[in-house]
Design an enzyme around this catalytic site. Sequence first.
Site, mmCIF file in Angstrom:
data_model
loop_
_atom_site.group_PDB
_atom_site.id
_atom_site.type_symbol
_atom_site.label_atom_id
_atom_site.label_comp_id
_atom_site.label_asym_id
_atom_site.label_seq_id
_atom_site.Cartn_x
_atom_site.Cartn_y
_atom_site.Cartn_z
ATOM 1 N N ASP A 47 32.547 33.919 47.797
ATOM 2 C CA ASP A 47 32.958 34.801 46.709
ATOM 3 C C ASP A 47 34.359 34.425 46.226
ATOM 4 O O ASP A 47 35.297 34.346 47.015
ATOM 5 C CB ASP A 47 32.953 36.255 47.205
ATOM 6 C CG ASP A 47 33.356 37.240 46.125
ATOM 7 O OD1 ASP A 47 32.465 37.724 45.405
ATOM 8 O OD2 ASP A 47 34.567 37.533 46.000
ATOM 9 N N TYR A 52 41.755 35.195 41.549
ATOM 10 C CA TYR A 52 42.138 34.867 42.922
ATOM 11 C C TYR A 52 42.886 33.539 43.000
ATOM 12 O O TYR A 52 43.617 33.295 43.957
ATOM 13 C CB TYR A 52 40.911 34.762 43.836
ATOM 14 C CG TYR A 52 40.083 36.006 43.985
ATOM 15 C CD1 TYR A 52 40.541 37.255 43.550
ATOM 16 C CD2 TYR A 52 38.825 35.948 44.570
ATOM 17 C CE1 TYR A 52 39.769 38.387 43.683
ATOM 18 C CE2 TYR A 52 38.044 37.086 44.717
ATOM 19 C CZ TYR A 52 38.511 38.302 44.266
ATOM 20 O OH TYR A 52 37.726 39.411 44.405
ATOM 21 N N LYS A 81 33.977 35.688 38.938
ATOM 22 C CA LYS A 81 34.116 36.927 38.176
ATOM 23 C C LYS A 81 34.923 36.727 36.893
ATOM 24 O O LYS A 81 35.883 35.946 36.855
ATOM 25 C CB LYS A 81 34.802 37.996 39.040
ATOM 26 C CG LYS A 81 34.132 38.213 40.388
ATOM 27 C CD LYS A 81 34.828 39.269 41.214
ATOM 28 C CE LYS A 81 34.288 39.272 42.630
ATOM 29 N NZ LYS A 81 34.823 38.180 43.439
ATOM 30 N N HIS A 112 34.598 41.698 36.417
ATOM 31 C CA HIS A 112 35.428 42.061 37.570
ATOM 32 C C HIS A 112 35.788 43.546 37.588
ATOM 33 O O HIS A 112 35.755 44.192 38.638
ATOM 34 C CB HIS A 112 36.701 41.205 37.564
ATOM 35 C CG HIS A 112 37.303 41.011 38.914
ATOM 36 N ND1 HIS A 112 37.986 39.872 39.273
ATOM 37 C CD2 HIS A 112 37.340 41.798 40.013
ATOM 38 C CE1 HIS A 112 38.408 39.977 40.522
ATOM 39 N NE2 HIS A 112 38.037 41.144 40.986
#
Length: 295
Positions: A47, A52, A81, A112
């Site tokens: 994921d 990120y 996302k 998201h």
Amino acid sequence: MRSNQARLNTGNVVPLIGLGTYSSSYDGETTQNAIHMALKMGYRHFDTAKIYGSEPALGKALMEAINNGVVKREDIFVTSKLWSSDHHDPVSALNQSLQNLGMGYVDLYLVHWPIKFKSWAEYPMPNEEDFEELDLKTTWAGMEKCLELGLCKAIGVSNFSTQKLQHLSDFATVSPAVNQVEMHPMWRQNKLRKYCEVHKIHVSAYMPLGGPGNFWGSTSVALRWGIQKGASVIVKSFNKDRMRENVGALDITLDDDDMINIEKLVEEKILRGDHLVNKTTSPYRTVEQLWDDEI
């Protein structure tokens, strides 16, 4: 033989334990090493998200493993996302994520958050001037276009309440395959899980261990609880021993008394989303409004 995967409404399957790649102190080499370790332990679900910053490291590690014959692309499941600043053009955003990953497609692409920022707000903590009015119908049309173009195998959402899922169903041509939300023994999401079960939306749990302490038992117990509730669980640890313990949740079973005792725990949500709420520019004036009182 116990299954270690769940079937989505697309017909595709998702492994029940995934490795999250978010880190507050992001380091690409550490991430790559963790991915290689995870593959050896049997992890097949990974994921990530644009916000990120881990897409390049994840992609590099996975492509190395694929090229070295450790794993086949069709045997791994990659989730990324759509960040809130990219709602105006999901196709371009996913193309950028695929470039970061070095891949031709992701298995799952999620909205998201149910919130939209101006295009420059490519950071996790927005300023008041960064918010825009969310037009979910247009955003979802862009997500459906990603699916149509073959850039992803499935589309879904993250951090959506029951009410927001119901709103999405009013105009969606393609139903979301997944809703990824905070879920653990101390935030059980009973109402949301019931809605998702009826509408064939798979629930994927982030923060599945809950807060510090884990006083309901071992981390494996917390993860097994989520799995027995029908969810997949996304765990975020790059510690070798903890990673091995986490994947061990597939090998245990909680009995009825265990499940009943967990239902008695006082609930407390950890990720409230206070940073997405303000009195002037956000569409959500309160945290309760963000979650439609499911908090």
